[in-house]
Each structure stands twice: as structure tokens, then as C-alpha cells.
Design an enzyme around this catalytic site. Structure first.
Site, PDB file in Angstrom:
ATOM      1  N   CYS A  68      74.294  59.950  16.466  1.00 22.50           N
ATOM      2  CA  CYS A  68      74.633  59.266  15.214  1.00 22.50           C
ATOM      3  C   CYS A  68      75.424  57.989  15.484  1.00 22.50           C
ATOM      4  CB  CYS A  68      75.426  60.216  14.321  1.00 22.50           C
ATOM      5  SG  CYS A  68      76.121  59.451  12.849  1.00 22.50           S
ATOM      6  N   CYS A  71      78.579  57.432  13.378  1.00 16.00           N
ATOM      7  CA  CYS A  71      79.659  58.329  13.809  1.00 16.00           C
ATOM      8  C   CYS A  71      80.486  57.680  14.921  1.00 16.00           C
ATOM      9  CB  CYS A  71      79.088  59.649  14.319  1.00 16.00           C
ATOM     10  SG  CYS A  71      78.161  60.611  13.111  1.00 16.00           S
TER      11      CYS A  71
END
Length: 308
Positions: A68, A71
Site C-alpha cells: 500500500c 500507507c
């Protein structure tokens, strides 16, 4: 998010399966009375202890995954702000791929997802990458809400001895450092230029390749509105840019298979002479997730079947 309230997550989170589990120690965590690191890796097995700690100090749960990109932009900001509070919060990091029960319990439909726990009760903070100032504002609101609920403890972090400290990481190459500083400042265009320069110097620089892909994605989605983008894509199912926008938003939000499926469906519908941009975007997104990821393997297989 500018206002946080436990009511917003009522019914959306179910931690009952983890609440009564024997509390294995969280990685790096000890009792607040004996000292702890304020950033811990929480697992399906250790989360019972995290819930108990939330009765003493508010716990911030950062749900993330290695693939991700957003993230990787948000997590360092959350950790920085948490550490600055000097033990007034505990930050529990949850790798959703490695801890499916926690991912299911928090019903993490998209990541990054950040939720707080106050006396065992979940409180929403934010979903998706947000700027540092907003992170600070929401943390301040969290401490106020915790105080209203009588959760006002402080973790006894103590001094970390030299042998406990992680080995010092080597300094970033100058262009990587330039790109990282630009990302922190929200200047994605400057970060793209820095990574492109790094790749001009070394086309095999894997960190620069990954960083460039991630920051290009962030640059593309920063001004998009999800509802508007979905409406445009639904109205024009063969409009390449409209489908690109929704696929980018899906990937940034953790909906990897949705993003791949949308672009593969578009690829299948287009005449062969209009397919190249879609194939190139798919390959770029594959690189963000990683060649070994089963979702990438499945999407590559479908793309191959459509090509031949």
C-alpha cells in the site's frame, strides 16, 4: 476528519473474537508500569493485551500493508506525532495481510485505515493518506475524548539503551532524500522529478522505481473526488481517463482487485489500436503491488489471455 466520535464506528467494528483471547505480549510492549515502546506491532494473537492497554492510555491502530503506497506515506507521520506525545498514546501497527482476523474485526475495506481504542471501544480517526496537520488535529481531539472518558494514563517509556536501539540506517542517496522531502511537503511534482533524475543515473534503482510509481499515483489522486470519478466512469464506460481515475482511487484505497478488474475490462472492450495506454497503466500498477502478489499474478494471466 475533523470530528471523532465512537458512535461513528458502532456496528462497523467487531473485536469480540479477539477481546477474550489470552493476551500474548505485543512485540515491543510491556506493562505501562514497567515501561514500553510507544510503537508496537500488533497481531491477531497479541491484540487482547492492546485492548487492555486502551483502558489506561488511548491506543491508535494503524492498519496497513506492504503493497500500500499511501500507507508508506501516512505511517511515518502517525509514528512521528505519536512519539512526540511522549507516552500519552500507544501506536499499534497492524499488517492486514499477516493478521486477517484483525482486518476482518475492523472491517478494513480500504487502507490505510486508522482507528483509536479508548477503554476497548473503537473510535474512527481517518481512512487514506492525510496531511500531517490533519493528523495532529485528530490526535488532539482523541486526547480530549480520552480525557472525557477517564483514560488519561501515560506510558513509562523510559530511556532506550544503546543495545536496544535499532542499527542506524545508512543515509538516503541525495536524490532520494530530495524526493522524500518533497513528498513530506506535499510537492509531488518535485518528488517525481527527483526520482526520475535518480533513475536517469541508475535505471536499476529499485527504490527509485517503487518511489516514482507511488508518488505518481499520489499526484494523480490528490485532487480527485471519488463520487465524481465513479459517476464519470459509469457514464462513459469506454473513456480511458475516466476509468484510469477510478482505478487509481481504488488502488490508493487498497481495493487492488477492483482496480485491476476495471482496467482489464476496459482493455477487453477497446480496439487493439487503443489498448496500449491501458496495458502500460496496468504494468505500472502491477509494479506498485509487486510481481509475487497473487492478485498481480492473476491479473497478468488475464492480461496475457486478452493479448493472445
Amino acid at each position: 476528519m475533523t470530528d471523532i466520535s465512537p458512535a461513528a464506528l458502532r456496528g462497523a467494528v467487531d473485536l469480540s473474537s479477539l477481546r477474550n483471547r489470552p493476551a500474548a505480549p505485543a512485540a515491543g510492549a510491556q506493562s505501562p508500569a514497567t515501561g514500553t515502546d510507544i510503537v508496537v506491532d500488533a497481531t491477531d494473537e497479541s491484540f487482547g493485551q492492546i485492548l487492555e492497554l486502551s483502558r489506561t492510555v488511548p491506543v491508535v491502530v494503524d492498519l496497513w500493508a506492504e503493497w500500500c503506497g499511501p500507507c508508506k506515506q501516512l505511517s511515518p507521520i502517525i509514528e512521528k506525532v505519536a512519539r512526540e506525545l511522549g507516552g500519552k498514546v500507544l501506536l499499534a501497527k497492524v499488517d492486514v495481510d499477516a493478521n486477517p482476523q484483525l482486518a476482518q474485526g475492523f472491517r478494513a475495506q480500504s487502507i490505510p485505515m486508522v482507528v483509536a481504542l479508548i477503554a476497548g471501544q473503537p473510535v474512527p480517526m481517518f481512512t487514506g493518506a492525510v496531511p500531517e496537520q490533519q493528523v495532529r488535529e485528530v490526535f488532539a481531539q482523541l486526547l480530549q475524548l480520552a480525557a472525557q472518558n477517564g483514560v488519561t494514563g501515560t506510558l513509562n517509556v523510559g530511556e532506550v539503551s544503546e543495545r536496544q536501539e535499532a542499527p542506524e540506517e545508512p543515509p538516503m542517496p541525495p536524490l532520494h532524500a530530495e524526493a522524500f522531502a518533497a513528498i513530506e511537503a506535499g510537492d509531488y511534482a518535485a518528488a517525481i522529478v527527483a526520482y526520475e533524475k535518480a533513475l536517469a543515473e541508475n535505471p536499476r534503482d529499485e527504490d527509485a522505481i517503487a518511489g516514482l510509481g507511488q508518488v505518481r499515483l499520489l499526484d494523480r489522486v490528490q485532487h480527485l473526488d471519488l463520487q465524481d470519478a465513479r459517476a464519470a466512469a459509469a457514464a462513459q464506460p469506454r473513456d480511458v481517463q475516466a476509468q484510469f481515475d477510478v482505478a487509481d482511487l481504488d488502488l490508493a484505497g487498497g481495493h487492488v482487485e477492483d482496480a485491476f478488474g476495471r482496467l482489464l475490462d476496459l482493455f477487453a472492450q477497446l480496439p487493439s489500436d487503443e489498448r496500449t495506454p491501458v496495458r502500460e497503466r496496468l504494468i505500472e500498477l502491477f509494479g506498485l503491488i509487486g510481481a509475487a502478489d497473487p492478485r498481480v499474478i492473476a491479473a497478468r494471466n488475464r492480461l496475457s489471455s486478452l493479448l493472445f
